[in-house]
Design a protein around this motif. Structure first.
Motif, short mmCIF file in Angstrom:
data_model
loop_
_atom_site.label_atom_id
_atom_site.label_comp_id
_atom_site.label_asym_id
_atom_site.label_seq_id
_atom_site.Cartn_x
_atom_site.Cartn_y
_atom_site.Cartn_z
N TRP A 265 0.84 -1.19 0.00
CA TRP A 265 0.00 0.00 0.00
C TRP A 265 0.88 1.25 0.00
O TRP A 265 2.07 1.19 0.29
CB TRP A 265 -0.95 0.01 1.21
CG TRP A 265 -0.32 0.11 2.56
CD1 TRP A 265 0.30 -0.91 3.24
CD2 TRP A 265 -0.26 1.25 3.43
NE1 TRP A 265 0.75 -0.47 4.47
CE2 TRP A 265 0.41 0.85 4.62
CE3 TRP A 265 -0.71 2.57 3.33
CZ2 TRP A 265 0.63 1.72 5.68
CZ3 TRP A 265 -0.49 3.44 4.39
CH2 TRP A 265 0.17 3.02 5.54
N ILE A 279 -4.40 0.82 -1.46
CA ILE A 279 -3.98 -0.58 -1.41
C ILE A 279 -3.89 -1.10 -2.84
O ILE A 279 -4.81 -0.91 -3.64
CB ILE A 279 -4.97 -1.43 -0.60
CG1 ILE A 279 -5.07 -0.91 0.84
CG2 ILE A 279 -4.54 -2.90 -0.60
CD1 ILE A 279 -6.10 -1.63 1.68
N LEU A 318 -7.30 -0.77 5.53
CA LEU A 318 -6.02 -1.37 5.91
C LEU A 318 -6.18 -2.34 7.08
O LEU A 318 -5.56 -3.40 7.11
CB LEU A 318 -5.02 -0.28 6.26
CG LEU A 318 -4.42 0.47 5.07
CD1 LEU A 318 -3.70 1.73 5.53
CD2 LEU A 318 -3.46 -0.43 4.29
#
Length: 588
Positions: A265, A279, A318
């Motif tokens: 990412w 990402i 995330l």
């Protein structure tokens, strides 16, 4: 044991043809000779040093590097004693000198000369960041537990050969010396991070308390330009932190790690206060993720992941990606805990961190700590580590690590007989002050090295409470971070890549990466922002007597500056200081 030491006292003798580095330790006759024309490195003796040489004391060789003008020798010129570590002196390198092999720059064109000056400025930029440590007699790159589980052959290796290469920040600079074992006693492995050492007393019992943070030189860089992992599984801003107690000959150690969320990412700066994390849609996340944790399990054992990012907003994807990867990997050595730090501790309710501590208490007891008695017998091993992270692996991470370390220290000091049964470490006021300040200093060191400013939330680490003044200081540091991340971090990233060897200078390159002209918008934006801010201040000073007039002036220039700012946000990437030397992997 002599093989595992480097020379402690050195003199540098300079002639137009050669550098002579003389070992001045008792009984030493070795002189490292570097030919300034051929760059040949050979071992000589003291009688080979010409009396006409210009002589100065130095404290170590950091290494050599090739720039546009040719080769350069980097030496340590000033040090500060940090303390003694089991009778081994630990030093901080505080000043350096970069010496050219060439006696003149007349062979360079104007463009080459300018590029060379820029590269030298990059090296100086890295060396100006506080936190370079070394010992001439002790291996700082390994934990006590790793050092206790070594072979006799390992003990006979030079400090450079046996060092954990993850933490040797001058490994690239020492590559020429490392190829010649006969000169290894001149090759000094240098750590980057933080070391704090204190002699403490509780109940009239004296013990040494040491805190060491070792920054990895793999996937090293600055906050927004280095995130996630690379194809080898190296995580950005990876730091190994070890807390050590030495009492009555016994030694105890507790190790933790921190590192960026180990998927592919990015979060490139674009003038927004918090750029949106991206990402990768194309990368093989599981391959990099598995490589990362395979190495972590081999080195440390069990992994207890503490993910402190927000579980809503831009950080939520995330957190979900991390949780999904752990679940998909299905490795029984890895456990995952998500704790939304900001949600749980909102409204300055940092006492709620006790919820997390209670949640992981049993796991921490299971992981244990390393303990060796005064006879050298290993009593217990640490079976794994807590791997903590937030977005930057700085502020939230350091707070949690300090709490985990205190809990381990409580158990260690009780077992060693320093604390009485039922005594709490928090009740030892003198030691608590030392402990909290050291962990806050650790936070500041790690933050300056990665984000460019001191850490946030250190008021809690220092005092155990969140304060209004702390909030104000966090705001100031956030403002400085914003400026540096957008307008100077490209240069900082290039500097680190040059220093670590991720980029090598080739003077035969037809087109220098430094010759790429900056977009006029990048050059204009900082000026526009400074002028707009200055006009606001001037308006305040020159405004009329009435509050209405003053407010009008402030609103006028405030709206003007904010308007300008929002206009450029539509294409903010054009305005930031981006790296020019190494093209980092793209995130699709």
């Amino acid at each position: 044991m002599m093989a595992a030491t480097t020379y402690e006292r050195l003199k540098l003798h300079i002639t137009p043809e050669k550098f002579y580095v003389e070992a001045c330790d008792d009984g030493a006759d070795d002189v490292l000779t570097i030919d300034r024309v051929s760059a040949e490195v050979v071992l000589a003796v003291k009688k080979d040093v010409p009396p006409s040489a210009v002589t100065r004391p130095i404290f170590g060789i950091l290494g050599t590097i090739h720039l546009v003008a040719g080769n350069y020798l980097i030496v340590i010129t000033k040090t500060m004693k940090v303390g003694e570590f089991f009778n081994h002196v630990i030093w901080k390198a505080t000043d350096f000198d970069i010496l050219s092999y060439k006696k003149t720059m007349l062979h360079l064109t104007d463009i080459q000369l300018q590029d060379n000056k820029t590269f030298l400025a990059m090296l100086s930029s890295v060396l100006s960041v506080d936190g370079f440590y070394f010992s001439t007699t002790y291996d700082l790159t390994h934990t006590l537990q790793r050092l206790a589980n070594t072979s006799p052959e390992f003990q006979e290796m030079s400090l450079l050969e046996r060092a954990d290469q993850r933490f040797v920040w001058n490994g690239h600079l020492l590559r020429e010396l490392s190829a010649q074992p006969e000169v290894h006693r001149f090759a000094l492995p240098v750590l980057h991070g933080f070391i704090n050492m204190h002699s403490c007393s509780i109940n009239g019992k004296y013990f040494d308390w040491i805190l060491i943070s070792r920054r990895s030189c793999f996937r090293a860089g600055v906050r927004y330009y280095v995130r996630g992992i690379d194809s080898e599984g190296h995580a950005a801003n990876f730091v190994e932190t070890e807390q050590i107690v030495h009492y009555g000959g016994s030694r105890a150690s507790f190790v933790q790690t921190r590192g960026s969320i180990p998927v592919f990412w990015s979060q490139r700066p674009n003038l927004k206060y918090k750029p949106l994390p991206q990402i990768s849609k194309a990368a093989n996340h599981m391959d990099g993720f598995q490589r990362h944790f395979d190495s972590q399990v081999i080195i440390y054992g069990k992994q207890v992941i503490i993910n402190l990012v927000n579980q809503k907003g831009s950080e939520k994807p995330l957190e979900q990606a991390f949780a999904t990867m752990v679940s998909s990997l299905g490795n029984g050595m890895i456990r995952y805990i998500a704790f939304d730090f900001h949600k749980e501790c909102r409204h300055m309710r940092w006492d709620r961190l006790s919820i997390l501590m209670e949640q992981v208490a049993e796991m921490q007891d299971e992981l244990g700590y390393f303990l060796v008695d005064s006879a050298g017998k290993v009593m217990t091993n640490q079976e794994g580590v807590f791997r903590s992270n937030c977005m930057d692996c700085l502020d939230r991470t350091n707070v949690v690590q300090s709490l985990l370390a205190r809990r381990s220290l409580q158990a260690q000091l009780q077992r060693l007989g320093v604390l009485h049964v039922g005594q709490k470490l928090e009740e030892q006021d003198e030691f608590e002050k030392i402990y909290k300040n050291a962990w806050a200093d650790n936070a500041n060191a790690c933050a300056k090295q990665y984000a460019g400013t001191g850490a946030l939330k250190t008021d809690f680490t220092r005092t155990g409470k969140r304060t209004q003044l702390g909030l104000i200081m966090d705001g100031w540091n956030s403002l400085i971070r914003y400026y540096k991340n957008n307008f100077s971090d490209g240069f900082r990233q290039d500097s680190i890549d040059l220093f670590l060897g991720n980029y090598s200078v080739d003077e035969l390159e037809s087109h220098s990466p430094l010759s790429v002209p900056r977009d006029w918008k990048f050059l204009a934006l900082p000026i526009i922002m400074v002028v707009a801010f200055s006009m606001c201040i001037i308006c305040l000073l020159m405004a009329g007597d009435t509050w209405t007039e003053t407010l009008a002036y402030v609103l006028f220039w405030g709206v003007a500056s904010i308007g300008t700012f929002f206009i450029i946000l539509f294409n903010g990437k054009d305005f930031v200081d981006a790296p020019r030397l190494v093209q980092k992997e793209k995130i699709d």
